[in-house]
Enzyme design. Structure first.
Site, short mmCIF file in Angstrom:
data_model
loop_
_atom_site.label_atom_id
_atom_site.label_comp_id
_atom_site.label_asym_id
_atom_site.label_seq_id
_atom_site.Cartn_x
_atom_site.Cartn_y
_atom_site.Cartn_z
N ILE A 189 1.91 31.58 11.13
CA ILE A 189 2.48 30.44 11.83
C ILE A 189 4.04 30.35 11.79
CG2 ILE A 189 2.20 28.00 12.25
CD1 ILE A 189 -0.66 28.17 11.43
N ASP A 226 11.74 30.86 -3.83
CA ASP A 226 10.45 30.17 -3.83
C ASP A 226 11.15 28.83 -3.99
OD1 ASP A 226 8.42 28.88 -5.13
OD2 ASP A 226 8.13 29.95 -6.83
N ASN A 277 6.72 24.57 6.56
CA ASN A 277 5.45 25.32 7.01
C ASN A 277 5.00 26.10 5.58
OD1 ASN A 277 3.68 27.05 8.86
ND2 ASN A 277 4.72 28.59 7.73
N TYR A 301 -6.25 22.86 -2.34
CA TYR A 301 -5.33 22.82 -1.00
C TYR A 301 -5.69 21.64 -0.23
CZ TYR A 301 -4.11 24.83 3.32
OH TYR A 301 -3.85 25.02 4.69
N LYS A 307 -2.82 18.97 1.21
CA LYS A 307 -2.44 18.65 2.46
C LYS A 307 -2.85 17.10 3.00
CE LYS A 307 -1.07 22.74 4.04
NZ LYS A 307 0.27 23.04 4.18
N THR A 322 -3.92 34.26 11.61
CA THR A 322 -2.59 34.87 11.09
C THR A 322 -2.94 36.33 10.30
OG1 THR A 322 -3.09 33.74 9.00
CG2 THR A 322 -2.00 32.55 10.59
#
Length: 267
Positions: free
Chosen positions: A17, A60, A87, A151, A155, A187
């Site tokens: 993305i 990083d 992103n 995760y 988010k 992706t």
């Protein structure tokens, strides 16, 4: 062009993305800072976009001085900074049994803390140009899949941060902050993840309707098209908003009981 002469940092833009957003930004007249960890892939993106429209920075973002380094690259190369696209993310499986404190902290550092520190480093320059921030979240922010616990938490935190800063920074600094939550996107990394999980190489060609009413999942370029609106001046004063970008209602949906076990990882 909708982004004429704007300078935009796009983190995690060597693939997926982020790469699609960087390419679309340049097509709309912007100059971009390509960022990521994959030197060879980043060089390929930079070569495609050209040295007059892009510069590559490999680092990083969880390193202490990395956010300032990315901002400095934008200023030294193009002389200004108008927008940041957060992103870059660590997409990794975990559940209640495999998520310990150290693991959660690692995921939060990449997916939540790094975006905040980059916004802080960029803020003086975004304020000068009445710029904007676009955070790339995930529909998993609302609850998340059982195997995406850490995760999903990260988010969800990013979404709260977007709403908070979208209010405060807009009032105090004239900087808009918004977020898009992609659904299931095809992706390069997602294609590889599913193949590694035992699915055939062309798994994405036969996805059940319950997950893909359109007969396919979303392309990165379609996420990029949506991103441009939030980066362009045409989005006006809108700030603090989070928009889910999936091909079906995500919350409150009732899939059939015989739905396939093929589940999306999402972005």
């Amino acid at each position: 062009m909708r982004l004429a002469d704007k300078v935009i940092i796009v983190t995690g833009s060597c693939t997926g993305i982020g790469k699609a957003i960087a390419e679309r930004c340049v097509a709309e007249g912007a100059k971009v800072i390509i960022h990521g960890l994959e030197q060879d892939l980043g060089e390929a993106v930079a070569a495609k976009l050209g040295s007059l429209k892009s510069v590559l920075h490999i680092e990083d973002l969880t390193a202490p001085d990395a956010p300032q380094h990315v901002v400095d690259v934008a200023l030294q190369t193009f002389g200004r900074l108008d927008a940041v696209v957060n992103n870059a993310a660590l997409v990794i499986s975990s559940n209640i049994h495999t998520t310990d404190a150290a693991f959660l902290r690692k995921v939060l550092e990449v997916n939540t803390v790094a975006p905040l520190t980059l916004i802080k480093a960029a803020l003086p320059h975004l304020s000068k140009n009445r710029g904007c921030v676009l955070n790339i979240g995930s529909v998993n922010a609302w609850s998340g899949e059982p195997n995406l616990l850490a995760y999903s938490i990260s988010k969800g935190a990013l979404m709260t941060m977007t709403r908070n800063l979208g209010d405060t920074l807009h009032r105090e600094n004239g900087v808009r902050v918004n977020q898009i939550n992609p659904g299931w996107v095809l992706t390069e990394n997602e294609a590889q993840r599913k193949h590694e999980q035992g699915l055939p190489e062309d798994w994405y060609k036969a996805i059940p309707d319950v997950f893909a009413p359109a007969g396919r999942i979303i392309w990165p370029a379609e996420m990029a098209a949506a991103a441009i609106y939030w980066l362009a001046d045409e989005s006006g004063p809108i700030s603090g908003q989070v928009v889910d970008l999936e091909q079906h209602p995500f919350m409150g949906r009732n899939p059939p009981k015989d739905a396939s076990t093929l589940t999306p990882t999402t972005s």
